[in-house]
Motif scaffolding. Structure first.
Motif, mmCIF file in Angstrom:
data_model
loop_
_atom_site.group_PDB
_atom_site.id
_atom_site.type_symbol
_atom_site.label_atom_id
_atom_site.label_comp_id
_atom_site.label_asym_id
_atom_site.label_seq_id
_atom_site.Cartn_x
_atom_site.Cartn_y
_atom_site.Cartn_z
ATOM 1 N N THR A 19 0.903 -1.140 0.007
ATOM 2 C CA THR A 19 0.002 0.038 0.041
ATOM 3 C C THR A 19 0.935 1.072 0.281
ATOM 4 O OG1 THR A 19 -1.531 -1.258 1.109
ATOM 5 C CG2 THR A 19 -1.907 1.164 1.278
ATOM 6 N N LEU A 20 0.362 2.247 -0.786
ATOM 7 C CA LEU A 20 1.462 3.767 -0.927
ATOM 8 C C LEU A 20 0.698 4.328 0.315
ATOM 9 C CD1 LEU A 20 0.654 2.997 -4.599
ATOM 10 C CD2 LEU A 20 3.119 3.306 -3.941
ATOM 11 N N ALA A 21 1.384 5.328 0.589
ATOM 12 C CA ALA A 21 1.233 6.182 1.800
ATOM 13 C C ALA A 21 0.008 7.118 1.237
ATOM 14 C CB ALA A 21 2.359 6.831 2.482
ATOM 15 N N THR A 22 0.560 8.010 0.667
ATOM 16 C CA THR A 22 -0.384 9.267 0.366
ATOM 17 C C THR A 22 -1.028 8.928 -0.876
ATOM 18 O OG1 THR A 22 1.666 9.918 -1.167
ATOM 19 C CG2 THR A 22 1.558 10.667 1.223
ATOM 20 N N ALA A 23 -0.787 7.874 -1.734
ATOM 21 C CA ALA A 23 -1.390 7.873 -2.810
ATOM 22 C C ALA A 23 -2.713 7.202 -3.172
ATOM 23 C CB ALA A 23 -0.413 6.642 -3.784
ATOM 24 N N ASP A 24 -3.338 7.408 -4.131
ATOM 25 C CA ASP A 24 -4.555 7.029 -4.233
ATOM 26 C C ASP A 24 -4.836 5.608 -4.826
ATOM 27 O OD1 ASP A 24 -6.374 9.760 -4.363
ATOM 28 O OD2 ASP A 24 -4.288 9.925 -5.200
ATOM 29 N N GLN A 25 -5.487 4.847 -4.198
ATOM 30 C CA GLN A 25 -5.907 3.456 -4.513
ATOM 31 C C GLN A 25 -6.449 3.071 -6.006
ATOM 32 O OE1 GLN A 25 -4.696 1.517 -2.350
ATOM 33 N NE2 GLN A 25 -4.585 2.978 -0.550
ATOM 34 N N MET A 26 -6.080 2.105 -6.546
ATOM 35 C CA MET A 26 -6.772 1.964 -7.752
ATOM 36 C C MET A 26 -8.464 1.679 -7.487
ATOM 37 S SD MET A 26 -5.108 1.996 -10.331
ATOM 38 C CE MET A 26 -5.622 0.934 -11.867
ATOM 39 N N PRO A 27 -9.139 1.785 -8.309
ATOM 40 C CA PRO A 27 -10.662 1.534 -8.207
ATOM 41 C C PRO A 27 -10.909 -0.120 -8.319
ATOM 42 C CG PRO A 27 -10.288 2.420 -10.109
ATOM 43 C CD PRO A 27 -9.064 2.547 -9.529
ATOM 44 N N PRO A 28 -12.043 -0.587 -7.517
ATOM 45 C CA PRO A 28 -12.424 -1.950 -7.756
ATOM 46 C C PRO A 28 -12.544 -2.487 -9.093
ATOM 47 C CG PRO A 28 -14.080 -0.774 -6.441
ATOM 48 C CD PRO A 28 -12.825 0.308 -7.055
ATOM 49 N N GLU A 29 -11.905 -3.559 -9.376
ATOM 50 C CA GLU A 29 -12.050 -3.950 -10.861
ATOM 51 C C GLU A 29 -13.096 -5.433 -11.172
ATOM 52 O OE1 GLU A 29 -8.974 -5.996 -14.432
ATOM 53 O OE2 GLU A 29 -8.632 -5.973 -12.408
ATOM 54 N N THR A 30 -13.753 -5.247 -12.188
ATOM 55 C CA THR A 30 -14.626 -6.411 -12.442
ATOM 56 C C THR A 30 -14.077 -7.324 -13.638
ATOM 57 O OG1 THR A 30 -16.230 -4.680 -11.994
ATOM 58 C CG2 THR A 30 -17.072 -7.030 -12.965
ATOM 59 N N SER A 31 -14.005 -8.453 -13.618
ATOM 60 C CA SER A 31 -13.247 -9.204 -14.350
ATOM 61 C C SER A 31 -14.349 -9.973 -15.686
ATOM 62 C CB SER A 31 -12.612 -10.396 -13.713
ATOM 63 O OG SER A 31 -12.239 -11.549 -14.711
ATOM 64 N N LEU A 32 -13.914 -9.935 -16.628
ATOM 65 C CA LEU A 32 -14.999 -10.587 -17.712
ATOM 66 C C LEU A 32 -14.356 -11.906 -18.124
ATOM 67 C CD1 LEU A 32 -15.146 -7.440 -19.917
ATOM 68 C CD2 LEU A 32 -17.014 -8.337 -18.538
ATOM 69 N N SER A 33 -13.173 -12.416 -17.392
ATOM 70 C CA SER A 33 -12.466 -13.403 -17.931
ATOM 71 C C SER A 33 -13.403 -14.704 -17.624
ATOM 72 C CB SER A 33 -11.298 -13.803 -17.016
ATOM 73 O OG SER A 33 -10.693 -14.853 -17.489
ATOM 74 N N GLY A 34 -13.719 -15.592 -18.869
ATOM 75 C CA GLY A 34 -14.548 -16.825 -18.459
ATOM 76 C C GLY A 34 -13.613 -18.017 -18.952
ATOM 77 N N LEU A 35 -12.329 -17.957 -18.685
ATOM 78 C CA LEU A 35 -11.321 -19.161 -19.264
ATOM 79 C C LEU A 35 -11.495 -20.079 -18.317
ATOM 80 C CD1 LEU A 35 -8.454 -16.886 -20.933
ATOM 81 C CD2 LEU A 35 -10.389 -17.961 -21.826
ATOM 82 N N GLU A 36 -11.631 -21.381 -18.808
ATOM 83 C CA GLU A 36 -11.561 -22.440 -18.057
ATOM 84 C C GLU A 36 -10.674 -23.544 -18.560
ATOM 85 O OE1 GLU A 36 -14.902 -22.046 -15.067
ATOM 86 O OE2 GLU A 36 -13.587 -23.866 -15.403
ATOM 87 N N TYR A 37 -9.468 -23.922 -18.047
ATOM 88 C CA TYR A 37 -8.644 -24.933 -18.729
ATOM 89 C C TYR A 37 -7.607 -25.406 -17.506
ATOM 90 C CZ TYR A 37 -5.753 -20.393 -18.508
ATOM 91 O OH TYR A 37 -5.197 -19.304 -18.143
#
Ligand code: BQZ
Ligand code: CA
Length: 664
Positions: A19-37
């Motif tokens: 975690t970066l002290a003063t910095a801004d966090q990346m926003p939440p991410e939604t994955s589209l990955s449907g790969l099964e293998y």
């Protein structure tokens, strides 16, 4: 057998560690990955060995009978590469037919060692074979991810203190004209192209640990490094950087061996209208109709077989229709093309809808976010064109200036301009979220905040001294008008460049957009000939296309070529060097976090958004593993292993040049 669902995207939980002290966090991410293998072992894909007997494509029989070609066992190396049936989802294939590509590039020339491309979209990779291979690693289980897969380099060993890498080449591999491939081809590639700064090779001089090259015998050589290295650096010997060309053809055109030659005539020595060139790849270009079509025919000397001893590839012919990248997806969805890396979000929604219809000729699978775009400001003061350009670059070298531009971007709006829906996610710099080295907690984010942008620009003294709405260079200089090169032919690039320009205008920074074709963009980008440039450049591995992103050696990155490092860049360079010199996965993960932090909190360049892509393959194509990602260790054209793709005879497309191979 355990099914492995690789959910790559870290959804909402922000990892505390980096975690970066003063910095801004990346926003939440939604994955589209449907790969099964299933993930498998390195050795489950292919190995080397000799078989009792070999077979060839029936179309070659007549050529052997007429004596035009030697028999198959004389054309193959002592120990060809053998593809394991266990990893072939549809098993041993049938010979014949055509594989139909549609691409947006245009062959520049056949001299890839001098930095020329052959049109992209799979042409480069159909012709070139490299010392090691990365693409198929997407399927290898984590505990066996010990480094690149062998290819022309059959095996290699390090000396005790890891300063010498001895490489054993395959023995008996032949070029498509029958000439022997041997150590001289590799020596010429490294010493007379990579290490010759007058040749614009894809691997920049000294970026391979500034190693020296020593020939041991016809099939063995060693790299001698200045400092201890690690297996990671061997990844640099894969496609696009580590692919030898035919020295028996090119040495006579090289100024070191021909006093009448110049470095320009050498680069142009294999023009794209002279076919067939000499290659090691599975197919050889035999027809090039400019702006229309490239036809390739199987290379009768190709050095790989299946477990039944059938010489690969299975397809006799490969077509590249020279069109647009968008048309590549349109034709795949329509069934008139066999393959597409669906990467232009403009047609995602429509293509997805169509491909979900059971009668659709194509299958589509989304992967993680691996495609990212960026605005690069040229940070090299030494190559400035004039005093104004010099003053601009001095401003670009101010971290607050780059952070200001980053805060001025509304990345959500840019994402929606690109494609309505959940596809785009913000990108600042460094690894994209689809990279195994991405860590959200180590990624600083500059949220859209015009007040902050203006405050930073004011702080630099870049104020609008002549009141015309455009900020001026500090000290009452000229207006800040940044000339930005971009590929006008790529929808996604043009849309974003225009969105970025209008957003920066709002904080008084003017962008003068200049649209260029893909090849000129490529040349200007890799030679640092620009003030600013907007492009799509994936960052997944620190060892692929290194010079596009990392300060590896004095001549990298391309956007700060002269070695005039910024303070944080020196720290970044040592983290990079430590990464490629490390064999400890945990240590590398920590070093990657450090690189990510340094690149994002200093806005090394100004990223816009990142998106997933989907691989489209025609259903009549067999052995295309459904889990193949569009891009991970390499583009899908490598990862899908085209030499083992096939189509049942009944479904094969008609060949344009049946019964023929390249003639030299
Ligand atoms: C894939 C790839 C195979 C180069 C190129 C192209 C060049 C860049 C990049 C991609 C094309 C396709 O990408 O877009 O889907 O088929 O060829 O080589 O964008 O302009 O210079 O880095 O790989
Ligand atoms: Ca002004």
């Amino acid at each position: 057998m355990k099914t492995m669902k690789r959910a790559l995207a870290v959804s909402t939980a922000i990892v505390a560690s980096g975690t970066l002290a003063t910095a801004d966090q990346m926003p939440p991410e939604t994955s589209l990955s449907g790969l099964e293998y299933e993930l498998i072992g390195r050795g489950d894909i292919y190995s080397y060995g000799s078989l009792d007997s070999y077979n060839q494509a029936p179309m070659l029989d007549a050529l052997v009978e007429s004596g035009a070609l030697p028999p198959v066992n004389e054309r193959l190396p002592a120990e060809p590469i053998i593809f394991k049936s266990g990893a072939m989802v549809d098993g041993i294939g049938e010979y014949g037919g055509v594989f139909r590509h549609v691409i947006g590039g245009r062959p520049e020339g056949w001299n890839w060692m001098a930095g020329q491309h052959q049109g992209w979209g799979g042409i480069n990779m159909a012709m070139q074979e490299c010392l090691v291979r990365q693409g198929p690693r997407w399927q290898v289980k984590a505990e066996e991810q010990t480094g690149p897969l062998p290819n022309l380099a059959q095996s290699w060993t390090w000396n005790v203190d890891s300063t010498e890498l001895t490489v054993n080449l395959m023995q008996g591999v032949k070029w498509s004209d029958g000439d022997d491939f041997d150590v001289e081809d590799v020596r010429f590639w490294y010493e007379d192209n990579v290490q010759d700064e007058n040749v614009a090779s894809r691997m920049a001089k000294d970026s391979f640990g500034a190693a020296n090259f020593e020939v041991i015998d016809d099939y063995t050589f060693k790299f001698v490094f200045q400092s201890p290295q690690a297996e990671t650096i061997v990844e640099n010997l894969a496609y696009i950087q580590g692919c030898p060309g035919p020295s028996h053809i090119l040495k006579d055109a090289h100024p070191t061996y021909n006093s009448d030659a110049t470095y320009d005539s050498y680069t142009q020595a294999l023009p794209n209208d002279v076919v067939p060139p000499v290659v090691l790849g599975a197919w050889v270009p035999v027809v090039h109709r400019p702006d229309e079509l490239v036809i390739m025919r199987r290379n009768p000397y190709y050095f790989k077989v299946d477990e039944a001893g059938n010489q690969l590839p299975y397809f006799n012919e490969m077509h590249f229709r020279l069109s647009t990248w968008g048309d590549r997806t349109a034709q795949a969805v329509a069934g008139t093309g066999d393959f597409s890396n669906m990467e232009d979000p403009g047609n995602y929604v429509e293509a997805l809808k169509q491909s979900q219809d059971e009668n659709s000729p194509v299958r589509a699978n989304f992967g993680p976010r691996v495609l990212s775009w960026r605005l690069m400001l040229n940070l090299d003061p030494a190559s400035a064109e004039d005093d104004t350009d010099r003053a601009m670059r001095d401003l670009f070298r101010e971290t607050d200036f780059r952070l200001a531009l980053s805060h001025a971007l509304d990345r959500d709006a840019i994402g929606q301009a690109l494609a309505r829906g959940p596809f785009a996610y913000p990108y600042v710099a460094g690894f994209s979220t689809g990279s195994p080295y991405y860590d959200a907690g180590s990624s600083d984010f500059q949220p859209f905040d015009q007040d902050r942008a203006n405050a930073l620009l004011d702080g630099l003294g870049a104020t609008d001294t002549d009141g015309d709405g455009v900020r001026n260079l500090p000290g009452g200089g000229e207006n800040i008008v940044i000339t930005v090169l971009h590929d006008g032919g790529a929808n996604a690039d043009r849309k974003q460049a225009e969105a970025v320009a209008s957003q920066l205008e709002e904080v008084g920074i003017r962008m003068n957009l200049r649209s260029l074709d893909q090849t000129t963009m490529d040349t200007n980008r890799t030679s640092g000939q620009y003030q600013a440039l907007f492009a799509r450049l994936p960052v997944i591995l620190p060892t692929r296309e290194v010079c596009e992103t990392f300060p590896a050696g004095a001549n990298c990155p391309f956007f700060n070529r002269g070695g005039n490092r910024l303070p944080f860049e020196a720290e970044l360079a040592s983290a990079y060097d430590a990464f490629v010199a490390s064999s400890d996965a945990a240590e590398q993960a920590e070093l990657a976090k450090q690189m990510q932090r340094l690149m994002t909190e200093n806005a090394y360049y100004i990223g816009t958004v990142q998106i997933p892509a989907a691989l489209l393959v025609n259903k009549r194509i067999r052995n295309a593993h459904p889990g193949t990602p569009v891009f991970m260790y390499e583009w899908a054209e490598d990862s899908v292993i085209r030499e083992r793709l096939w189509t049942p005879a009944a479904e094969q497309e008609e060949e344009v040049l049946p019964g023929t191979v390249a003639e030299y």
